[in-house]
Design a protein around this motif. Structure first.
Motif, PDB file in Angstrom:
ATOM      1  N   THR A 194      31.418  49.339  44.159  1.00 45.15           N
ATOM      2  CA  THR A 194      32.493  48.408  43.806  1.00 45.15           C
ATOM      3  C   THR A 194      33.364  48.112  45.024  1.00 45.15           C
ATOM      4  O   THR A 194      34.546  48.457  45.051  1.00 45.15           O
ATOM      5  N   PRO A 195      32.810  47.465  46.048  1.00 41.68           N
ATOM      6  CA  PRO A 195      33.591  47.193  47.256  1.00 41.68           C
ATOM      7  C   PRO A 195      34.617  46.090  47.067  1.00 41.68           C
ATOM      8  O   PRO A 195      34.516  45.259  46.152  1.00 41.68           O
ATOM      9  N   ARG A 196      35.605  46.080  47.945  1.00 36.60           N
ATOM     10  CA  ARG A 196      36.639  45.054  47.952  1.00 36.60           C
ATOM     11  C   ARG A 196      36.437  44.137  49.157  1.00 36.60           C
ATOM     12  O   ARG A 196      35.833  44.537  50.158  1.00 36.60           O
ATOM     13  N   ARG A 197      36.937  42.915  49.046  1.00 38.83           N
ATOM     14  CA  ARG A 197      36.832  41.957  50.142  1.00 38.83           C
ATOM     15  C   ARG A 197      37.942  40.928  50.024  1.00 38.83           C
ATOM     16  O   ARG A 197      38.532  40.738  48.959  1.00 38.83           O
ATOM     17  N   GLU A 198      38.196  40.251  51.123  1.00 36.09           N
ATOM     18  CA  GLU A 198      39.110  39.119  51.119  1.00 36.09           C
ATOM     19  C   GLU A 198      38.347  37.880  50.701  1.00 36.09           C
ATOM     20  O   GLU A 198      37.268  37.599  51.232  1.00 36.09           O
ATOM     21  N   ALA A 199      38.859  37.153  49.728  1.00 37.91           N
ATOM     22  CA  ALA A 199      38.167  35.990  49.184  1.00 37.91           C
ATOM     23  C   ALA A 199      39.065  34.770  49.218  1.00 37.91           C
ATOM     24  O   ALA A 199      40.299  34.877  49.236  1.00 37.91           O
ATOM     25  N   ALA A 200      38.433  33.603  49.213  1.00 39.42           N
ATOM     26  CA  ALA A 200      39.150  32.334  49.170  1.00 39.42           C
ATOM     27  C   ALA A 200      38.815  31.611  47.882  1.00 39.42           C
ATOM     28  O   ALA A 200      37.646  31.530  47.490  1.00 39.42           O
ATOM     29  N   GLY A 201      39.812  31.071  47.215  1.00 35.24           N
ATOM     30  CA  GLY A 201      39.620  30.339  45.980  1.00 35.24           C
ATOM     31  C   GLY A 201      39.290  28.883  46.234  1.00 35.24           C
ATOM     32  O   GLY A 201      39.240  28.419  47.380  1.00 35.24           O
ATOM     33  N   PRO A 202      39.066  28.112  45.184  1.00 32.81           N
ATOM     34  CA  PRO A 202      38.655  26.715  45.327  1.00 32.81           C
ATOM     35  C   PRO A 202      39.690  25.837  45.997  1.00 32.81           C
ATOM     36  O   PRO A 202      39.349  24.789  46.563  1.00 32.81           O
ATOM     37  N   ASP A 203      40.954  26.228  45.972  1.00 27.44           N
ATOM     38  CA  ASP A 203      41.996  25.433  46.618  1.00 27.44           C
ATOM     39  C   ASP A 203      42.540  26.110  47.874  1.00 27.44           C
ATOM     40  O   ASP A 203      43.630  25.784  48.343  1.00 27.44           O
ATOM     41  N   GLY A 204      41.763  27.057  48.406  1.00 31.80           N
ATOM     42  CA  GLY A 204      42.158  27.715  49.648  1.00 31.80           C
ATOM     43  C   GLY A 204      43.025  28.946  49.471  1.00 31.80           C
ATOM     44  O   GLY A 204      43.463  29.536  50.458  1.00 31.80           O
ATOM     45  N   GLN A 205      43.288  29.353  48.223  1.00 33.98           N
ATOM     46  CA  GLN A 205      44.083  30.552  48.007  1.00 33.98           C
ATOM     47  C   GLN A 205      43.338  31.767  48.564  1.00 33.98           C
ATOM     48  O   GLN A 205      42.111  31.797  48.583  1.00 33.98           O
ATOM     49  N   ARG A 206      44.085  32.773  48.990  1.00 36.45           N
ATOM     50  CA  ARG A 206      43.481  34.003  49.508  1.00 36.45           C
ATOM     51  C   ARG A 206      43.909  35.182  48.635  1.00 36.45           C
ATOM     52  O   ARG A 206      45.047  35.239  48.164  1.00 36.45           O
ATOM     53  N   ALA A 207      42.978  36.112  48.430  1.00 36.72           N
ATOM     54  CA  ALA A 207      43.284  37.303  47.647  1.00 36.72           C
ATOM     55  C   ALA A 207      42.245  38.372  47.938  1.00 36.72           C
ATOM     56  O   ALA A 207      41.118  38.073  48.367  1.00 36.72           O
ATOM     57  N   THR A 208      42.620  39.629  47.723  1.00 34.28           N
ATOM     58  CA  THR A 208      41.674  40.732  47.794  1.00 34.28           C
ATOM     59  C   THR A 208      41.063  40.921  46.415  1.00 34.28           C
ATOM     60  O   THR A 208      41.777  41.061  45.422  1.00 34.28           O
ATOM     61  N   VAL A 209      39.733  40.915  46.348  1.00 39.24           N
ATOM     62  CA  VAL A 209      39.041  41.037  45.067  1.00 39.24           C
ATOM     63  C   VAL A 209      38.052  42.197  45.139  1.00 39.24           C
ATOM     64  O   VAL A 209      37.653  42.637  46.217  1.00 39.24           O
ATOM     65  N   THR A 210      37.682  42.675  43.977  1.00 35.83           N
ATOM     66  CA  THR A 210      36.676  43.721  43.857  1.00 35.83           C
ATOM     67  C   THR A 210      35.405  43.136  43.268  1.00 35.83           C
ATOM     68  O   THR A 210      35.457  42.381  42.289  1.00 35.83           O
ATOM     69  N   ASP A 211      34.276  43.460  43.875  1.00 33.69           N
ATOM     70  CA  ASP A 211      32.975  43.062  43.347  1.00 33.69           C
ATOM     71  C   ASP A 211      32.269  44.286  42.781  1.00 33.69           C
ATOM     72  O   ASP A 211      32.399  45.390  43.322  1.00 33.69           O
ATOM     73  N   HIS A 212      31.526  44.090  41.712  1.00 37.04           N
ATOM     74  CA  HIS A 212      30.664  45.130  41.164  1.00 37.04           C
ATOM     75  C   HIS A 212      29.226  44.762  41.514  1.00 37.04           C
ATOM     76  O   HIS A 212      28.726  43.728  41.060  1.00 37.04           O
ATOM     77  N   ILE A 213      28.590  45.583  42.328  1.00 35.49           N
ATOM     78  CA  ILE A 213      27.270  45.256  42.873  1.00 35.49           C
ATOM     79  C   ILE A 213      26.229  46.227  42.330  1.00 35.49           C
ATOM     80  O   ILE A 213      26.372  47.451  42.439  1.00 35.49           O
ATOM     81  N   LEU A 214      25.179  45.671  41.765  1.00 39.82           N
ATOM     82  CA  LEU A 214      24.034  46.455  41.303  1.00 39.82           C
ATOM     83  C   LEU A 214      22.785  45.862  41.937  1.00 39.82           C
ATOM     84  O   LEU A 214      22.483  44.684  41.745  1.00 39.82           O
ATOM     85  N   LEU A 215      22.068  46.675  42.697  1.00 40.12           N
ATOM     86  CA  LEU A 215      20.822  46.242  43.339  1.00 40.12           C
ATOM     87  C   LEU A 215      19.700  47.154  42.846  1.00 40.12           C
ATOM     88  O   LEU A 215      19.741  48.374  43.052  1.00 40.12           O
ATOM     89  N   ILE A 216      18.738  46.542  42.181  1.00 37.51           N
ATOM     90  CA  ILE A 216      17.632  47.284  41.572  1.00 37.51           C
ATOM     91  C   ILE A 216      16.325  46.851  42.226  1.00 37.51           C
ATOM     92  O   ILE A 216      16.097  45.649  42.433  1.00 37.51           O
ATOM     93  N   ARG A 217      15.460  47.793  42.531  1.00 36.36           N
ATOM     94  CA  ARG A 217      14.154  47.488  43.136  1.00 36.36           C
ATOM     95  C   ARG A 217      13.041  47.867  42.178  1.00 36.36           C
ATOM     96  O   ARG A 217      13.060  48.943  41.584  1.00 36.36           O
ATOM     97  N   ARG A 218      12.095  46.978  42.050  1.00 34.42           N
ATOM     98  CA  ARG A 218      10.903  47.287  41.230  1.00 34.42           C
ATOM     99  C   ARG A 218       9.918  48.054  42.093  1.00 34.42           C
ATOM    100  O   ARG A 218       9.482  47.576  43.150  1.00 34.42           O
ATOM    101  N   THR A 219       9.544  49.238  41.646  1.00 30.22           N
ATOM    102  CA  THR A 219       8.675  50.092  42.452  1.00 30.22           C
ATOM    103  C   THR A 219       7.225  50.046  42.028  1.00 30.22           C
ATOM    104  O   THR A 219       6.348  50.488  42.773  1.00 30.22           O
ATOM    105  N   SER A 220       6.953  49.527  40.810  1.00 31.35           N
ATOM    106  CA  SER A 220       5.565  49.454  40.338  1.00 31.35           C
ATOM    107  C   SER A 220       5.472  48.417  39.246  1.00 31.35           C
ATOM    108  O   SER A 220       6.470  47.851  38.800  1.00 31.35           O
ATOM    109  N   HIS A 221       4.249  48.131  38.805  1.00 31.65           N
ATOM    110  CA  HIS A 221       4.030  47.187  37.713  1.00 31.65           C
ATOM    111  C   HIS A 221       4.546  47.764  36.400  1.00 31.65           C
ATOM    112  O   HIS A 221       4.514  48.971  36.196  1.00 31.65           O
TER     113      HIS A 221
END
Length: 221
Positions: A194-221
């Motif tokens: 759940t990292p944080r980053r500086e983000a820009a909104g559609p009208d140029g607003q700036r804010a620190t936001v949190t992203d929830h990241i899930l990365l899954i890899r398929r290892t077999s059929h």
């Protein structure tokens, strides 16, 4: 898609109409929100050899165009016909038409009939109730062995979010993974944070936001 300010209970036909009207209204706006690539996709995809990718709910196509520019062959899908038409037209204008295929899908009803090296679900939130876990399971099953499903969700409320309810609870990446109910013998978690980053909104607003990241890899059929 973006985080809703409330949950609607309309039919899937009403959902299609909602998104179609949204993109139809914005089709002449060259600064439409979503033409920029999502930074978490760049962060992950840069380290993966280019192959075939599926961009779920592609919207204005910022992710699709970035992937195509970096050697990927991309299938871009959205519930709105206007959205996929605009993405294809933009890809063709940029000389990327041979790398981009678009399909209109209500993912609650249908799913692309192909396999992929990467499936990207960036902020796959909607004002309408959808079987999200079912759709993301279908995405995981569409991976080739070695392929990855990247799910990036909101983990906080930005000033430009539709949802301004301070009581909103955002499921953690681990909770999302549990809901998908994927067999550990076939799919493995490569990242859940759940990292944080500086983000820009559609009208140029700036804010620190949190992203929830899930990365899954398929290892077999």
């Amino acid at each position: 898609m973006t985080q809703p300010h409330h949950r609607l209970t309309g039919t899937t036909d009403e959902a299609e109409t909602f998104w179609e009207n949204l993109y139809h209204e914005q089709r002449d706006n060259q600064a439409v929100w979503g033409t920029r690539v999502n930074p978490r996709l760049v962060e992950v995809a840069t380290s993966i050899p280019a192959g075939t990718a599926l961009d779920l709910a592609c919207g204005a196509g910022g992710d699709t165009i970035w992937l195509a520019r970096h050697g990927w062959r991309v299938t871009a899908v959205d519930i709105a016909t206007t959205a996929v038409e605009q993405v294809l037209a933009r890809a063709q204008d940029l000389g990327l038409g041979d790398r981009v295929t678009t399909e209109q899908h209500d993912l609650a009803r249908s799913f692309p009939n192909a396999t992929f090296d990467l499936v990207s679900a960036q902020y796959f939130h909607t004002p309408f109730a959808v079987p999200r876990a079912q759709i993301l399971r279908a995405a995981a099953e569409a991976l080739r062995p070695g392929g990855r499903l990247l799910v990036v969700d909101h983990g906080s409320i930005a000033p430009w979010s539709w949802n301004q309810d301070p009581g909103t609870r955002f499921p953690t990446p681990t909770e999302v993974h549990i809901e998908l109910d994927l067999a550990p013998s076939t799919w493995t978690i490569e990242r859940a944070d759940t990292p944080r980053r500086e983000a820009a909104g559609p009208d140029g607003q700036r804010a620190t936001v949190t992203d929830h990241i899930l990365l899954i890899r398929r290892t077999s059929h």
